[in-house]
Design a protein around this motif. Structure first.
Motif: not given
Lengths: 202, 202, 202, 202
Positions: A111, A124, A128, A131, B173-174, B177, B180-181
């Motif tokens: 990530g 970004k 995104c 992703f 990775q969480y 990202y 984004f999440n």
DNA sequence: TATGAATGAGACTTCATTCAT
DNA sequence: TATGAATGAAGTCTCATTCAT
């Protein structure tokens, strides 16, 4: 349709930058004169299309990612069977690592891509999108697994995504540390990674 | 013994460089004058101890890694129980990410550290040592798991290491990202990561 | 007849350059692309008519001077009476200053015009002609003054010219230093300038 | 006290820039490498003391003006008698013109100095100070004239200043147009200028 | 004839490194 | 030993000029 989004010169510049990165040149170490030479354009031309070197490199990375993601998608789709598809993913990772394309490896397995080149943080929105495109690839893989009954447990989607990328990253790390650890073959690493994935999803 | 390895000035320089990276400055973007200011030494002093900026930064990264690895080791040892130890590992990762310490995050969760700063490739020997030190941490974790019977299956050591680092990287990775999440909380990510680990090792 | 001397495109280019200078852009800071845009011609067109940017700007200045000198002449002739004619001259100066046209201001009030843009030194012959044209304007003014008996003393022509341009320059300087000296109105400055002129010529 | 205001290097840079202008190089045409060579410093040194080429040149002009104004003042004071003092002023003008120092000529004889180099507009405050210093010189001249009874009429101060600068500018113009007008000698021009002054103030 | 995309020489500026103090 | 003023190599970027269309 991509042929409409970017002019011939822009694509030449993007491909020049990507070629430099494939040669192992770090984006921070790329010089404008190198780009111009590699892309067969004048130095000034780069500034006709981009406002700065950093913008050119960032856009080239995004262009490369976009293209690679589609290639990955089609390569995965073309394979038959869950195991074959996952192994194809691992082969792709291995190829990226061997070709110095840390950027693309990072895309699939890390990530932290926006940490790789600080100027990417201005994009970004694009990152995104890529992703979520990768999540589509993962969805396709999972669907195949369910149909084949290789995957039986239904977990929440976040867990499923994490399971796949963890298995991929485990493999990726093997390759990253390959120079420190010669005992294990790529085949063994792939087997281990697949085992992790199957256990995680059952 | 470390207090003999490096002089006071060298340590000041290392800490200055690390402080700059904690501020989010990419190692490629660090200037000698920034280091001198942050370390409260003259610019010339840096060249009394290192032959180039790149050497100073590389050594600072190795110094930081060495220190951090020991801190990680002791934090893990101080926790009681397999789950607690693993969660501590995840907390450490989270802290590194929040403090911009991509280098250290990379150490624990990504074999690509030497891609992070190209000049580190001159220090493969040191990186290898830290890598094996991390394996010691993993050994300690695994031993605890076995003793608690949380881990039952005996697999080969390569698989075991890969299982741990995959689970860690899934969590990492969480965080990468995260922007984004936003739907998943850190707690959920930790739970998912732990589930992956347990499944992998049973 | 002048309408035959220059083509439509050349005049468009001249007027574009003059428009840029009226916007306050220094001739040294004018870019070819600015000229092309302002003149609504392609950049290449400029090189169809002039061998260099400097030549285009120099010729534009000379073109502007030629035009302005004739306008000045006719405005002066149109006025009745010595005092009215001289005041008209001062009004023209004031307008030039307000419109950033340092070039033209320099023409009337300062022998240093060729220092204003170094490339003008290639056009001494033209400048000399405009200089003598200005002397004609001064002659016309002096003649009116003699007829009205406002001027009584007959001095040599050099002194007479110097008297007029000194009075004009005195006024011009007032406007140049206006931002440093707010106490004096334009009317007062004109009165002072006229007083200087009358005393000089009697 | 000036030796405290500027460092040795700054003065070297200023003197280098002034030397270039004395060679007839327009401030817009001066290159950083020329300054460095002329001042016998490295190119980088210029940026240790100034933020840009334009700042260096602007400050050099202001430094030069400050110095020249004091020299003018002392040369005028050193002369005995009104006529001698005024002729000294004219000699100074003539020297400036011959030495290509349009800047300094502009200072004494033209309010448009800030048009000469556009970046000077950032230094209005300094220019204003030099302007008032010149008024002091004019005051000294006028006082001498009154004492000698060469000047009899008391007019308002604005008129008196305008009278002096008009006479100076009339002479200056002679020199500016010298190349167009070879019939008149410098002596004649000085005589004419002095006559203008005496008439204006009586 | 008219254009403007492309060029690359050359400008400004930065910053790693040196060295006199 | 420690410094930071000075340097200049090397980078980015601009813009006058060219030339295929």
């Amino acid at each position: 349709m991509e042929h409409n989004l970017y002019s011939e010169k822009e694509i030449a510049i993007f491909e020049g930058i990507i070629a430099l990165m494939e040669k192992g040149i770090n984006p921070y170490s790329i010089k404008v004169s190198d780009i111009a030479e590699e892309a067969n354009v004048g130095k000034g031309t780069i500034y006709d299309y981009f406002t700065s070197k950093e913008e050119a490199i960032s856009q080239a990375i995004l262009f490369g990612i976009r293209k690679e993601v589609e290639i990955v998608y089609s390569r995965i789709k073309d394979k038959e069977g869950f195991k074959e598809k996952f192994y194809e993913l691992l082969h792709i990772i291995a190829e990226y690592i061997d070709s110095n394309m840390y950027v693309f490896r990072a895309l699939l397995s890390d990530g932290g891509i926006q940490k790789f080149y600080e100027y990417l943080s201005d994009y970004k929105h694009d990152l995104c999108q890529y992703f979520s495109r990768i999540n589509h690839i993962f969805d396709h893989l999972l669907e195949t697994g369910f149909n084949e009954k290789v995957i039986t447990k239904v977990e929440d989607s976040y867990y499923r995504y994490m399971a796949i990328s963890s298995a991929i990253m485990g493999f990726s790390q093997y390759f990253g540390y390959r120079s420190f650890n010669h005992e294990i073959s790529m085949e063994d690493a792939m087997t281990a990674s697949y085992k992790l994935l199957i256990k995680a999803l059952n």
